[in-house]
Design a protein around this motif. Structure first.
Motif, PDB file in Angstrom:
ATOM      1  N   MET A  93     106.186  54.599   4.731  1.00 44.65           N
ATOM      2  CA  MET A  93     105.861  53.995   3.436  1.00 44.65           C
ATOM      3  C   MET A  93     106.789  54.519   2.358  1.00 44.65           C
ATOM      4  O   MET A  93     107.220  55.674   2.405  1.00 44.65           O
ATOM      5  N   GLY A  94     107.071  53.659   1.380  1.00 40.45           N
ATOM      6  CA  GLY A  94     107.886  54.061   0.266  1.00 40.45           C
ATOM      7  C   GLY A  94     107.044  54.713  -0.824  1.00 40.45           C
ATOM      8  O   GLY A  94     105.815  54.816  -0.740  1.00 40.45           O
ATOM      9  N   LEU A  95     107.747  55.135  -1.869  1.00 43.30           N
ATOM     10  CA  LEU A  95     107.068  55.832  -2.947  1.00 43.30           C
ATOM     11  C   LEU A  95     106.041  54.933  -3.631  1.00 43.30           C
ATOM     12  O   LEU A  95     104.950  55.388  -3.999  1.00 43.30           O
ATOM     13  N   GLU A  96     106.373  53.633  -3.763  1.00 38.71           N
ATOM     14  CA  GLU A  96     105.434  52.715  -4.418  1.00 38.71           C
ATOM     15  C   GLU A  96     104.153  52.568  -3.611  1.00 38.71           C
ATOM     16  O   GLU A  96     103.053  52.499  -4.180  1.00 38.71           O
ATOM     17  N   GLU A  97     104.286  52.537  -2.274  1.00 39.52           N
ATOM     18  CA  GLU A  97     103.093  52.398  -1.438  1.00 39.52           C
ATOM     19  C   GLU A  97     102.202  53.642  -1.525  1.00 39.52           C
ATOM     20  O   GLU A  97     100.975  53.534  -1.575  1.00 39.52           O
ATOM     21  N   TYR A  98     102.854  54.835  -1.529  1.00 40.92           N
ATOM     22  CA  TYR A  98     102.077  56.062  -1.673  1.00 40.92           C
ATOM     23  C   TYR A  98     101.351  56.088  -3.017  1.00 40.92           C
ATOM     24  O   TYR A  98     100.180  56.508  -3.115  1.00 40.92           O
ATOM     25  N   LEU A  99     102.041  55.622  -4.067  1.00 39.50           N
ATOM     26  CA  LEU A  99     101.413  55.600  -5.387  1.00 39.50           C
ATOM     27  C   LEU A  99     100.231  54.639  -5.397  1.00 39.50           C
ATOM     28  O   LEU A  99      99.167  54.950  -5.960  1.00 39.50           O
ATOM     29  N   ALA A 100     100.403  53.462  -4.760  1.00 38.17           N
ATOM     30  CA  ALA A 100      99.315  52.487  -4.717  1.00 38.17           C
ATOM     31  C   ALA A 100      98.120  53.043  -3.949  1.00 38.17           C
ATOM     32  O   ALA A 100      96.956  52.858  -4.358  1.00 38.17           O
ATOM     33  N   LEU A 101      98.384  53.734  -2.839  1.00 42.93           N
ATOM     34  CA  LEU A 101      97.302  54.339  -2.064  1.00 42.93           C
ATOM     35  C   LEU A 101      96.592  55.422  -2.873  1.00 42.93           C
ATOM     36  O   LEU A 101      95.357  55.502  -2.882  1.00 42.93           O
ATOM     37  N   TRP A 102      97.379  56.248  -3.564  1.00 40.53           N
ATOM     38  CA  TRP A 102      96.819  57.319  -4.399  1.00 40.53           C
ATOM     39  C   TRP A 102      95.917  56.747  -5.489  1.00 40.53           C
ATOM     40  O   TRP A 102      94.779  57.166  -5.664  1.00 40.53           O
ATOM     41  N   CYS A 103      96.456  55.761  -6.223  1.00 42.27           N
ATOM     42  CA  CYS A 103      95.690  55.177  -7.324  1.00 42.27           C
ATOM     43  C   CYS A 103      94.469  54.409  -6.818  1.00 42.27           C
ATOM     44  O   CYS A 103      93.402  54.424  -7.443  1.00 42.27           O
ATOM     45  N   GLY A 104      94.630  53.734  -5.675  1.00 45.31           N
ATOM     46  CA  GLY A 104      93.509  52.985  -5.120  1.00 45.31           C
ATOM     47  C   GLY A 104      92.366  53.893  -4.703  1.00 45.31           C
ATOM     48  O   GLY A 104      91.184  53.597  -4.983  1.00 45.31           O
ATOM     49  N   ALA A 105      92.705  55.016  -4.040  1.00 45.58           N
ATOM     50  CA  ALA A 105      91.672  55.928  -3.566  1.00 45.58           C
ATOM     51  C   ALA A 105      90.918  56.560  -4.731  1.00 45.58           C
ATOM     52  O   ALA A 105      89.675  56.523  -4.787  1.00 45.58           O
ATOM     53  N   PHE A 106      91.667  57.128  -5.673  1.00 48.43           N
ATOM     54  CA  PHE A 106      90.993  57.801  -6.783  1.00 48.43           C
ATOM     55  C   PHE A 106      90.420  56.805  -7.787  1.00 48.43           C
ATOM     56  O   PHE A 106      89.454  57.108  -8.488  1.00 48.43           O
ATOM     57  N   GLY A 107      90.994  55.597  -7.845  1.00 52.25           N
ATOM     58  CA  GLY A 107      90.395  54.570  -8.683  1.00 52.25           C
ATOM     59  C   GLY A 107      89.031  54.162  -8.166  1.00 52.25           C
ATOM     60  O   GLY A 107      88.100  53.913  -8.951  1.00 52.25           O
ATOM     61  N   THR A 108      88.893  54.103  -6.846  1.00 53.50           N
ATOM     62  CA  THR A 108      87.592  53.792  -6.250  1.00 53.50           C
ATOM     63  C   THR A 108      86.573  54.873  -6.568  1.00 53.50           C
ATOM     64  O   THR A 108      85.417  54.587  -6.922  1.00 53.50           O
ATOM     65  N   VAL A 109      87.022  56.129  -6.448  1.00 49.71           N
ATOM     66  CA  VAL A 109      86.125  57.245  -6.785  1.00 49.71           C
ATOM     67  C   VAL A 109      85.669  57.142  -8.235  1.00 49.71           C
ATOM     68  O   VAL A 109      84.479  57.313  -8.551  1.00 49.71           O
ATOM     69  N   ALA A 110      86.618  56.838  -9.137  1.00 56.21           N
ATOM     70  CA  ALA A 110      86.274  56.742 -10.552  1.00 56.21           C
ATOM     71  C   ALA A 110      85.318  55.587 -10.819  1.00 56.21           C
ATOM     72  O   ALA A 110      84.328  55.734 -11.551  1.00 56.21           O
ATOM     73  N   LEU A 111      85.589  54.417 -10.228  1.00 54.43           N
ATOM     74  CA  LEU A 111      84.727  53.260 -10.455  1.00 54.43           C
ATOM     75  C   LEU A 111      83.314  53.493  -9.937  1.00 54.43           C
ATOM     76  O   LEU A 111      82.326  53.144 -10.601  1.00 54.43           O
ATOM     77  N   VAL A 112      83.209  54.078  -8.748  1.00 57.13           N
ATOM     78  CA  VAL A 112      81.889  54.368  -8.195  1.00 57.13           C
ATOM     79  C   VAL A 112      81.153  55.363  -9.087  1.00 57.13           C
ATOM     80  O   VAL A 112      79.966  55.207  -9.386  1.00 57.13           O
ATOM     81  N   GLY A 113      81.874  56.396  -9.546  1.00 59.64           N
ATOM     82  CA  GLY A 113      81.245  57.402 -10.390  1.00 59.64           C
ATOM     83  C   GLY A 113      80.781  56.837 -11.722  1.00 59.64           C
ATOM     84  O   GLY A 113      79.652  57.099 -12.160  1.00 59.64           O
ATOM     85  N   TYR A 114      81.638  56.010 -12.361  1.00 57.61           N
ATOM     86  CA  TYR A 114      81.236  55.410 -13.630  1.00 57.61           C
ATOM     87  C   TYR A 114      80.093  54.407 -13.434  1.00 57.61           C
ATOM     88  O   TYR A 114      79.197  54.296 -14.283  1.00 57.61           O
ATOM     89  N   GLY A 115      80.123  53.687 -12.300  1.00 58.93           N
ATOM     90  CA  GLY A 115      79.034  52.758 -12.022  1.00 58.93           C
ATOM     91  C   GLY A 115      77.710  53.467 -11.832  1.00 58.93           C
ATOM     92  O   GLY A 115      76.675  53.030 -12.360  1.00 58.93           O
ATOM     93  N   ARG A 116      77.728  54.570 -11.094  1.00 59.86           N
ATOM     94  CA  ARG A 116      76.497  55.349 -10.901  1.00 59.86           C
ATOM     95  C   ARG A 116      75.989  55.910 -12.230  1.00 59.86           C
ATOM     96  O   ARG A 116      74.776  55.956 -12.476  1.00 59.86           O
ATOM     97  N   SER A 117      76.935  56.322 -13.099  1.00 64.30           N
ATOM     98  CA  SER A 117      76.524  56.851 -14.398  1.00 64.30           C
ATOM     99  C   SER A 117      75.886  55.758 -15.262  1.00 64.30           C
ATOM    100  O   SER A 117      74.857  55.996 -15.910  1.00 64.30           O
ATOM    101  N   LEU A 118      76.481  54.549 -15.264  1.00 65.09           N
ATOM    102  CA  LEU A 118      75.910  53.456 -16.043  1.00 65.09           C
ATOM    103  C   LEU A 118      74.520  53.074 -15.540  1.00 65.09           C
ATOM    104  O   LEU A 118      73.650  52.686 -16.319  1.00 65.09           O
ATOM    105  N   ALA A 119      74.330  53.215 -14.221  1.00 70.19           N
ATOM    106  CA  ALA A 119      73.029  52.884 -13.641  1.00 70.19           C
ATOM    107  C   ALA A 119      72.031  54.036 -13.737  1.00 70.19           C
ATOM    108  O   ALA A 119      70.863  53.884 -13.363  1.00 70.19           O
ATOM    109  N   GLY A 120      72.492  55.190 -14.231  1.00 71.91           N
ATOM    110  CA  GLY A 120      71.595  56.340 -14.359  1.00 71.91           C
ATOM    111  C   GLY A 120      71.239  56.977 -13.033  1.00 71.91           C
ATOM    112  O   GLY A 120      70.136  57.533 -12.890  1.00 71.91           O
ATOM    113  N   LEU A 121      72.162  56.935 -12.059  1.00 70.88           N
ATOM    114  CA  LEU A 121      71.843  57.404 -10.710  1.00 70.88           C
ATOM    115  C   LEU A 121      72.520  58.713 -10.336  1.00 70.88           C
ATOM    116  O   LEU A 121      72.368  59.170  -9.197  1.00 70.88           O
TER     117      LEU A 121
END
Length: 286
Positions: free
Chosen positions: A1-29
């Motif tokens: 994989m090239g640098l762009e693919e590694y960056l996309a994987l990095w951002c995708g993984a931690f973006g998912t963590v962030a979205l799940v965390g913010y969603g749980r916070s909005l739901a009060g869970l």
């Protein structure tokens, strides 16, 4: 994989963590949101034994009430129950947090509402995404972007922190000097020994002082700063300047307190200037 693919994987993984965390916070869970937070009251205070460890805090007995059942609990801090209590007096309120329905899993907390939304991990994930983008820009576009990427947020945070810190320092000094000091005494020196990775032994000594405020409140507290030669301070008489509305804020050396706060401000200014310099150098070198 090239640098762009590694960056996309990095951002995708931690973006998912962030979205799940913010969603749980909005739901009060999040666990932090579901935790029960109440104020407890110190019923009894015991003097620490001279030569013992400072890790457990000042021995106290605390009572609190479970709001869901109305049941009263009386507990101690003689085990691992959250933050240490380093200043205590009868009647002092302390924060108590525990999972809903499990008051026996209580934890003492200094700031009862800190982290109440459970956004620590999502915010950290967003930081990692930003760090990945800055690293990518530095590698792909040139290293001056690293100076701009990290120096910019550092400068902005310094611009917010420095005035706020100055106000806190001024209010603290004003409170400590708002009334005459009171006599105090060092009743114990707590000793802890640890060994680092190289096998070197380090020893820390924490004096414990007691004093009575003008209002008649008898305070026992750790005094990690302000006493010369703390190892030999056991039994020494001291003069205590304290904050009237919160005796946990005190100092035995007002001049040293002022010097320490001035040094903190100086370090903050230097840190701010380093951030500004990083941004300027990065822009010039582009």
């Amino acid at each position: 994989m090239g640098l762009e693919e590694y960056l996309a994987l990095w951002c995708g993984a931690f973006g998912t963590v962030a979205l799940v965390g913010y969603g749980r916070s909005l739901a009060g869970l999040t666990p932090a949101q579901r935790a029960v937070r109440v104020m407890g009251r110190i019923e009894r205070v015991r003097e620490p034994r001279h030569g013992s460890s400072q890790r457990d805090g000042i021995p106290v007995v605390v009572s609190f009430q479970d709001p869901s059942t109305g049941q009263e609990f009386t507990v101690t801090n003689d085990a691992d129950h959250g933050e240490r209590i380093t200043a205590a007096w009868t009647g002092r309120e302390v924060g108590v947090r525990y999972p809903r329905g499990r008051p026996h899993a209580y934890q003492f907390v200094g700031d009862l509402w800190a982290g109440r939304r459970g956004l620590g991990w999502p915010n950290f994930a967003v930081f990692l995404i930003y760090a990945g983008l800055v690293v990518f820009a530095a590698v792909d576009w040139g290293w001056p972007w690293a100076l701009i990427g990290f120096g910019g947020p550092w400068t902005v945070s310094g611009l917010f922190y420095l005035p706020q810190n100055a106000r806190v320092v001024n209010r603290r000094i004003d409170a400590l000097t708002s009334q005459p000091p009171v006599p105090g005494r060092v009743i114990a020196v707590l000793t802890d020994t640890s060994t680092d990775a190289d096998g070197d032994t380090m020893t820390s000594n924490t004096p414990v002082v007691t004093f009575t405020t003008h209002e008649g409140t008898s305070v026992i507290a750790y005094c990690p700063d302000g006493l010369p030669d703390p190892v030999k301070s056991h039994g020494r008489d001291v003069t205590i300047h304290y904050r009237p509305d919160d005796p946990a804020v005190f100092t035995p050396d007002l001049a040293a307190e002022s010097r320490s706060r001035s040094l903190d401000t100086a370090f903050s200014v230097v840190a701010l200037l380093l951030g500004v310099a990083a941004v300027v150098v990065g822009v010039v070198l582009l």
